[in-house]
Design a protein around this motif. Structure first.
Motif, PDB file in Angstrom:
ATOM      1  N   ARG A 125       0.821  -1.202   0.000  1.00  0.00           N
ATOM      2  CA  ARG A 125       0.000   0.000   0.000  1.00  0.00           C
ATOM      3  C   ARG A 125       0.861   1.259   0.000  1.00  0.00           C
ATOM      4  NH1 ARG A 125      -4.329  -2.260  -1.690  1.00  0.00           N
ATOM      5  NH2 ARG A 125      -5.581  -0.484  -0.989  1.00  0.00           N
ATOM      6  N   LEU A 126       0.272   2.353  -0.429  1.00  0.00           N
ATOM      7  CA  LEU A 126       0.911   3.670  -0.412  1.00  0.00           C
ATOM      8  C   LEU A 126      -0.048   4.677   0.215  1.00  0.00           C
ATOM      9  CD1 LEU A 126       2.602   3.711  -3.923  1.00  0.00           C
ATOM     10  CD2 LEU A 126       3.781   4.031  -1.750  1.00  0.00           C
ATOM     11  N   ARG A 205      11.050 -20.709 -13.811  1.00  0.00           N
ATOM     12  CA  ARG A 205      10.502 -19.961 -12.678  1.00  0.00           C
ATOM     13  C   ARG A 205      10.886 -18.489 -12.787  1.00  0.00           C
ATOM     14  NH1 ARG A 205      14.032 -18.796  -8.519  1.00  0.00           N
ATOM     15  NH2 ARG A 205      16.159 -19.590  -8.785  1.00  0.00           N
ATOM     16  N   ILE A 206      10.085 -17.640 -12.171  1.00  0.00           N
ATOM     17  CA  ILE A 206      10.332 -16.199 -12.198  1.00  0.00           C
ATOM     18  C   ILE A 206      11.460 -15.866 -11.231  1.00  0.00           C
ATOM     19  CG2 ILE A 206       9.360 -13.922 -11.660  1.00  0.00           C
ATOM     20  CD1 ILE A 206       6.643 -14.980 -12.573  1.00  0.00           C
ATOM     21  N   THR A 207      12.460 -15.170 -11.735  1.00  0.00           N
ATOM     22  CA  THR A 207      13.610 -14.806 -10.903  1.00  0.00           C
ATOM     23  C   THR A 207      13.698 -13.310 -10.633  1.00  0.00           C
ATOM     24  OG1 THR A 207      15.000 -14.664 -12.884  1.00  0.00           O
ATOM     25  CG2 THR A 207      14.968 -16.769 -11.692  1.00  0.00           C
ATOM     26  N   GLY A 208      12.886 -12.511 -11.321  1.00  0.00           N
ATOM     27  CA  GLY A 208      13.002 -11.079 -11.079  1.00  0.00           C
ATOM     28  C   GLY A 208      11.933 -10.257 -11.767  1.00  0.00           C
ATOM     29  N   LEU A 209      11.621  -9.139 -11.143  1.00  0.00           N
ATOM     30  CA  LEU A 209      10.774  -8.098 -11.727  1.00  0.00           C
ATOM     31  C   LEU A 209      11.621  -6.833 -11.745  1.00  0.00           C
ATOM     32  CD1 LEU A 209       8.040  -7.026 -12.761  1.00  0.00           C
ATOM     33  CD2 LEU A 209       7.385  -6.633 -10.374  1.00  0.00           C
ATOM     34  N   ILE A 210      11.789  -6.225 -12.914  1.00  0.00           N
ATOM     35  CA  ILE A 210      12.722  -5.115 -13.060  1.00  0.00           C
ATOM     36  C   ILE A 210      12.047  -3.897 -13.671  1.00  0.00           C
ATOM     37  CG2 ILE A 210      14.734  -6.623 -13.225  1.00  0.00           C
ATOM     38  CD1 ILE A 210      14.632  -6.291 -16.263  1.00  0.00           C
ATOM     39  N   ASP A 211      12.798  -2.793 -13.734  1.00  0.00           N
ATOM     40  CA  ASP A 211      12.405  -1.536 -14.390  1.00  0.00           C
ATOM     41  C   ASP A 211      11.179  -0.890 -13.752  1.00  0.00           C
ATOM     42  OD1 ASP A 211      14.518  -1.717 -16.063  1.00  0.00           O
ATOM     43  OD2 ASP A 211      13.399  -2.415 -17.813  1.00  0.00           O
ATOM     44  N   PHE A 212      11.430  -0.205 -12.640  1.00  0.00           N
ATOM     45  CA  PHE A 212      10.371   0.485 -11.906  1.00  0.00           C
ATOM     46  C   PHE A 212      10.355   1.980 -12.181  1.00  0.00           C
ATOM     47  CE2 PHE A 212      10.563  -3.488  -9.658  1.00  0.00           C
ATOM     48  CZ  PHE A 212       9.259  -3.716  -9.243  1.00  0.00           C
ATOM     49  N   GLU A 213      10.961   2.409 -13.257  1.00  0.00           N
ATOM     50  CA  GLU A 213      11.076   3.849 -13.513  1.00  0.00           C
ATOM     51  C   GLU A 213       9.746   4.505 -13.891  1.00  0.00           C
ATOM     52  OE1 GLU A 213      12.597   3.567 -18.101  1.00  0.00           O
ATOM     53  OE2 GLU A 213      14.041   3.288 -16.486  1.00  0.00           O
ATOM     54  N   SER A 214       8.713   3.701 -14.161  1.00  0.00           N
ATOM     55  CA  SER A 214       7.383   4.253 -14.455  1.00  0.00           C
ATOM     56  C   SER A 214       6.396   4.001 -13.333  1.00  0.00           C
ATOM     57  CB  SER A 214       6.831   3.627 -15.757  1.00  0.00           C
ATOM     58  OG  SER A 214       7.658   3.924 -16.856  1.00  0.00           O
ATOM     59  N   ALA A 215       6.842   3.412 -12.216  1.00  0.00           N
ATOM     60  CA  ALA A 215       5.937   3.012 -11.139  1.00  0.00           C
ATOM     61  C   ALA A 215       5.218   4.205 -10.523  1.00  0.00           C
ATOM     62  CB  ALA A 215       6.712   2.252 -10.067  1.00  0.00           C
ATOM     63  N   ARG A 216       3.994   3.972 -10.068  1.00  0.00           N
ATOM     64  CA  ARG A 216       3.174   5.006  -9.452  1.00  0.00           C
ATOM     65  C   ARG A 216       2.404   4.408  -8.269  1.00  0.00           C
ATOM     66  NH1 ARG A 216       4.903   6.951 -13.864  1.00  0.00           N
ATOM     67  NH2 ARG A 216       3.996   8.739 -14.956  1.00  0.00           N
ATOM     68  N   GLY A 217       1.846   5.301  -7.498  1.00  0.00           N
ATOM     69  CA  GLY A 217       0.816   4.895  -6.568  1.00  0.00           C
ATOM     70  C   GLY A 217      -0.499   4.942  -7.317  1.00  0.00           C
ATOM     71  N   GLY A 218      -1.163   3.773  -7.472  1.00  0.00           N
ATOM     72  CA  GLY A 218      -2.354   3.735  -8.307  1.00  0.00           C
ATOM     73  C   GLY A 218      -3.399   2.768  -7.809  1.00  0.00           C
ATOM     74  N   SER A 219      -4.260   2.364  -8.723  1.00  0.00           N
ATOM     75  CA  SER A 219      -5.349   1.434  -8.433  1.00  0.00           C
ATOM     76  C   SER A 219      -5.056   0.121  -9.124  1.00  0.00           C
ATOM     77  CB  SER A 219      -6.673   2.014  -8.940  1.00  0.00           C
ATOM     78  OG  SER A 219      -7.682   1.010  -8.932  1.00  0.00           O
ATOM     79  N   ALA A 220      -5.112  -0.974  -8.363  1.00  0.00           N
ATOM     80  CA  ALA A 220      -4.842  -2.282  -8.954  1.00  0.00           C
ATOM     81  C   ALA A 220      -5.867  -2.631 -10.034  1.00  0.00           C
ATOM     82  CB  ALA A 220      -4.857  -3.343  -7.864  1.00  0.00           C
TER      83      ALA A 220
END
Length: 220
Positions: A125-126, A205-220
């Motif tokens: 949460r934010l 299997r998933i080893t990573g989630l990258i590139d958060f330069e566009s991330a925001r506080g938003g609505s799922a």
């Protein structure tokens, strides 16, 4: 008088490598990197790290804030950082995560893991919607107000390209439709670029989630 060539601009990658005092034996640009300068570095010690130079200071702030707060998810850790200053947009030295960008079609168990990863992100949460590095220290606007402001920015971008009467009708349709929208969930972390190219996979299997330069506080 003979015109002299303008002085060469310093290479941002070389400047960042020098700043972090790295002894590099190899530097490779990944195939899927569109809004930052990224290099996969192999150090002379054999260690692999990632150098990321965002195109703008705000992209730097989003990335840093995300990696500092989402440590329970498979995201890179920050090894070192140089904050934006002067003509520099900042630079990040982050840990290397094994794996390659996800490619489809994916088996069902990997698709389920992808869904769990996205849900895990949204459980964070934010305090407010909008820019994550700002919402952590100050209140913000409601989700639909935030989206309305984003719509206004795109309308301005379209002026002179899209006919004025069409822009007016777009604005009217937007206002009418958004007035009937329900209250949004959140605010929570949204990646805003959640796609196969930003999900790393190794041995199924998933080893990573990258590139958060566009991330925001938003609505799922």
């Amino acid at each position: 008088m003979i015109d002299e060539d303008p002085p060469a601009q310093p290479d941002p990658v070389a400047r960042a490598i020098a700043h972090f005092r790295l002894s590099v034996s190899d530097a490779v640009a990944p195939a899927e990197s569109y809004s930052s300068t990224v290099r996969l570095l192999t150090l002379k010690s054999g260690e692999r790290v990632v150098l990321k130079i965002p195109y703008t200071p705000v992209k730097f702030m989003r990335e840093v804030t995300a990696l500092q707060h989402l440590t329970d998810l498979p995201v890179p850790r920050i090894i070192d950082a140089r904050a934006p200053a002067g003509d520099s947009t900042g630079a990040l030295l982050i840990s290397y995560l094994p794996g390659d960008p996800m490619q489809g079609p994916a088996p069902l168990d990997l698709e389920r893991a992808l869904g769990r990863l996205l849900a895990g992100l949204h459980l964070h949460r934010l305090p407010a919607f909008g820019e994550v590095h700002e919402s952590l220290v100050a209140g913000g606007l409601g989700w639909w107000v935030t989206m309305g402001k984003r719509f206004d920015l795109w309308v301005k971008t379209c002026q002179g390209v899209v006919a004025d009467d069409l822009l007016v009708r777009m604005r009217q349709a937007h206002d009418e439709l958004s007035a009937d929208l329900p209250e949004a969930d959140g605010p929570c972390w949204v990646h805003a670029d959640f796609r196969p190219g930003n999900v790393l996979v190794a041995e199924g299997r998933i080893t990573g989630l990258i590139d958060f330069e566009s991330a925001r506080g938003g609505s799922a």
